[in-house]
Design a protein around this motif. Structure first.
Motif, PDB file in Angstrom:
ATOM      1  N   ALA A  23     -22.772  72.146 108.389  1.00  0.00           N
ATOM      2  CA  ALA A  23     -24.017  71.457 108.727  1.00  0.00           C
ATOM      3  C   ALA A  23     -24.970  71.435 107.528  1.00  0.00           C
ATOM      4  O   ALA A  23     -25.574  70.392 107.225  1.00  0.00           O
ATOM      5  CB  ALA A  23     -24.681  72.129 109.929  1.00  0.00           C
ATOM      6  N   ILE A  24     -25.094  72.561 106.842  1.00  0.00           N
ATOM      7  CA  ILE A  24     -25.967  72.629 105.656  1.00  0.00           C
ATOM      8  C   ILE A  24     -25.513  71.605 104.621  1.00  0.00           C
ATOM      9  O   ILE A  24     -26.322  70.847 104.077  1.00  0.00           O
ATOM     10  CB  ILE A  24     -25.979  74.058 105.058  1.00  0.00           C
ATOM     11  CG1 ILE A  24     -26.711  75.018 106.003  1.00  0.00           C
ATOM     12  CG2 ILE A  24     -26.599  74.056 103.661  1.00  0.00           C
ATOM     13  CD1 ILE A  24     -26.507  76.490 105.665  1.00  0.00           C
ATOM     14  N   ALA A  71     -20.835  69.203 122.156  1.00  0.00           N
ATOM     15  CA  ALA A  71     -22.034  68.636 122.780  1.00  0.00           C
ATOM     16  C   ALA A  71     -22.328  69.308 124.111  1.00  0.00           C
ATOM     17  O   ALA A  71     -23.494  69.510 124.474  1.00  0.00           O
ATOM     18  CB  ALA A  71     -21.866  67.127 122.958  1.00  0.00           C
ATOM     19  N   ALA A  72     -21.286  69.685 124.834  1.00  0.00           N
ATOM     20  CA  ALA A  72     -21.465  70.320 126.148  1.00  0.00           C
ATOM     21  C   ALA A  72     -22.081  71.710 126.036  1.00  0.00           C
ATOM     22  O   ALA A  72     -22.570  72.256 127.026  1.00  0.00           O
ATOM     23  CB  ALA A  72     -20.123  70.397 126.880  1.00  0.00           C
ATOM     24  N   VAL A 106     -26.679  69.565 115.557  1.00  0.00           N
ATOM     25  CA  VAL A 106     -25.565  69.228 114.673  1.00  0.00           C
ATOM     26  C   VAL A 106     -24.282  69.648 115.378  1.00  0.00           C
ATOM     27  O   VAL A 106     -24.112  70.824 115.724  1.00  0.00           O
ATOM     28  CB  VAL A 106     -25.683  69.938 113.308  1.00  0.00           C
ATOM     29  CG1 VAL A 106     -24.552  69.490 112.386  1.00  0.00           C
ATOM     30  CG2 VAL A 106     -27.038  69.678 112.675  1.00  0.00           C
ATOM     31  N   LEU A 107     -23.412  68.681 115.617  1.00  0.00           N
ATOM     32  CA  LEU A 107     -22.120  68.954 116.246  1.00  0.00           C
ATOM     33  C   LEU A 107     -21.070  69.088 115.156  1.00  0.00           C
ATOM     34  O   LEU A 107     -20.982  68.242 114.256  1.00  0.00           O
ATOM     35  CB  LEU A 107     -21.741  67.816 117.195  1.00  0.00           C
ATOM     36  CG  LEU A 107     -22.762  67.466 118.279  1.00  0.00           C
ATOM     37  CD1 LEU A 107     -22.275  66.277 119.094  1.00  0.00           C
ATOM     38  CD2 LEU A 107     -23.038  68.671 119.167  1.00  0.00           C
ATOM     39  N   VAL A 108     -20.288  70.174 115.233  1.00  0.00           N
ATOM     40  CA  VAL A 108     -19.203  70.406 114.284  1.00  0.00           C
ATOM     41  C   VAL A 108     -17.943  70.623 115.110  1.00  0.00           C
ATOM     42  O   VAL A 108     -17.941  71.423 116.043  1.00  0.00           O
ATOM     43  CB  VAL A 108     -19.485  71.627 113.390  1.00  0.00           C
ATOM     44  CG1 VAL A 108     -18.325  71.867 112.424  1.00  0.00           C
ATOM     45  CG2 VAL A 108     -20.795  71.443 112.623  1.00  0.00           C
ATOM     46  N   TRP A 109     -16.879  69.901 114.769  1.00  0.00           N
ATOM     47  CA  TRP A 109     -15.642  70.041 115.534  1.00  0.00           C
ATOM     48  C   TRP A 109     -14.445  69.763 114.634  1.00  0.00           C
ATOM     49  O   TRP A 109     -14.588  69.297 113.516  1.00  0.00           O
ATOM     50  CB  TRP A 109     -15.653  69.108 116.754  1.00  0.00           C
ATOM     51  CG  TRP A 109     -15.502  67.658 116.436  1.00  0.00           C
ATOM     52  CD1 TRP A 109     -14.342  66.938 116.441  1.00  0.00           C
ATOM     53  CD2 TRP A 109     -16.524  66.735 116.037  1.00  0.00           C
ATOM     54  NE1 TRP A 109     -14.588  65.627 116.088  1.00  0.00           N
ATOM     55  CE2 TRP A 109     -15.906  65.474 115.841  1.00  0.00           C
ATOM     56  CE3 TRP A 109     -17.898  66.845 115.833  1.00  0.00           C
ATOM     57  CZ2 TRP A 109     -16.624  64.347 115.449  1.00  0.00           C
ATOM     58  CZ3 TRP A 109     -18.611  65.714 115.439  1.00  0.00           C
ATOM     59  CH2 TRP A 109     -17.980  64.497 115.260  1.00  0.00           C
ATOM     60  N   GLU A 113     -15.302  68.094 110.943  1.00  0.00           N
ATOM     61  CA  GLU A 113     -16.014  66.892 111.381  1.00  0.00           C
ATOM     62  C   GLU A 113     -17.436  67.300 111.732  1.00  0.00           C
ATOM     63  O   GLU A 113     -17.662  68.363 112.320  1.00  0.00           O
ATOM     64  CB  GLU A 113     -15.341  66.271 112.608  1.00  0.00           C
ATOM     65  CG  GLU A 113     -13.950  65.750 112.343  1.00  0.00           C
ATOM     66  CD  GLU A 113     -13.948  64.491 111.490  1.00  0.00           C
ATOM     67  OE1 GLU A 113     -14.903  63.687 111.604  1.00  0.00           O
ATOM     68  OE2 GLU A 113     -13.020  64.332 110.696  1.00  0.00           O
ATOM     69  N   VAL A 114     -18.400  66.450 111.388  1.00  0.00           N
ATOM     70  CA  VAL A 114     -19.804  66.797 111.642  1.00  0.00           C
ATOM     71  C   VAL A 114     -20.586  65.545 112.024  1.00  0.00           C
ATOM     72  O   VAL A 114     -20.320  64.457 111.511  1.00  0.00           O
ATOM     73  CB  VAL A 114     -20.438  67.496 110.404  1.00  0.00           C
ATOM     74  CG1 VAL A 114     -20.446  66.579 109.195  1.00  0.00           C
ATOM     75  CG2 VAL A 114     -21.830  67.991 110.716  1.00  0.00           C
ATOM     76  N   GLU A 115     -21.505  65.710 112.964  1.00  0.00           N
ATOM     77  CA  GLU A 115     -22.403  64.629 113.366  1.00  0.00           C
ATOM     78  C   GLU A 115     -23.788  65.225 113.574  1.00  0.00           C
ATOM     79  O   GLU A 115     -23.945  66.194 114.317  1.00  0.00           O
ATOM     80  CB  GLU A 115     -21.932  63.976 114.663  1.00  0.00           C
ATOM     81  CG  GLU A 115     -22.825  62.836 115.119  1.00  0.00           C
ATOM     82  CD  GLU A 115     -22.342  62.164 116.379  1.00  0.00           C
ATOM     83  OE1 GLU A 115     -23.103  61.309 116.890  1.00  0.00           O
ATOM     84  OE2 GLU A 115     -21.256  62.491 116.887  1.00  0.00           O
TER      85      GLU A 115
END
Length: 124
Positions: A23-24, A71-72, A106-109, A113-115
């Protein structure tokens, strides 16, 4: 708790730290500057605090195997704690509560992958 529980906790901590690093990097790549990581106050912890010019961005990082699972993991209680903590942080800013702020998730999966969901909580 047995050894299995502490192993799970250790893995979760390492995964969380890795997600925060991803995320950073996503924020730094967009030209933001990192102000704080895991900032604590009586209301709780804010994962990341960043700056974009005069704007302060408070970011909650959520990670999981898939985007939907990450997200959940966002809860109303967490959103309230982040907002209360952000208010305390802003007391130390030159513009105080009038500071231009944004509350992101910030979603990381998957494998990095990051959004960034800008202004995910709204504010007002």
């Amino acid at each position: 708790m047995g050894q299995g529980g502490s192993d799970r906790g250790r893995r979760a901590h390492i995964a969380g730290a890795a997600a925060e690093e991803i995320a950073i990097r996503a924020y730094l790549d967009r030209g933001y500057t990192l102000a704080e990581t895991r900032w604590r106050c009586p209301h709780g912890e804010i994962d990341l605090i960043l700056r974009n010019g005069a704007q302060v961005i408070f970011a909650e990082v959520k990670s999981s195997a898939t985007r939907d699972k990450a997200a959940a993991r966002i809860t109303a209680g967490q959103m309230q704690r982040v907002m209360a903590s952000a208010s305390i942080f802003l007391d130390g800013e030159p513009q105080g509560q009038l500071t231009d702020v944004r509350l992101d998730v910030v979603l990381v999966w998957g494998v990095g992958e990051v959004e960034i969901l800008e202004n995910a909580y709204g504010h007002g």
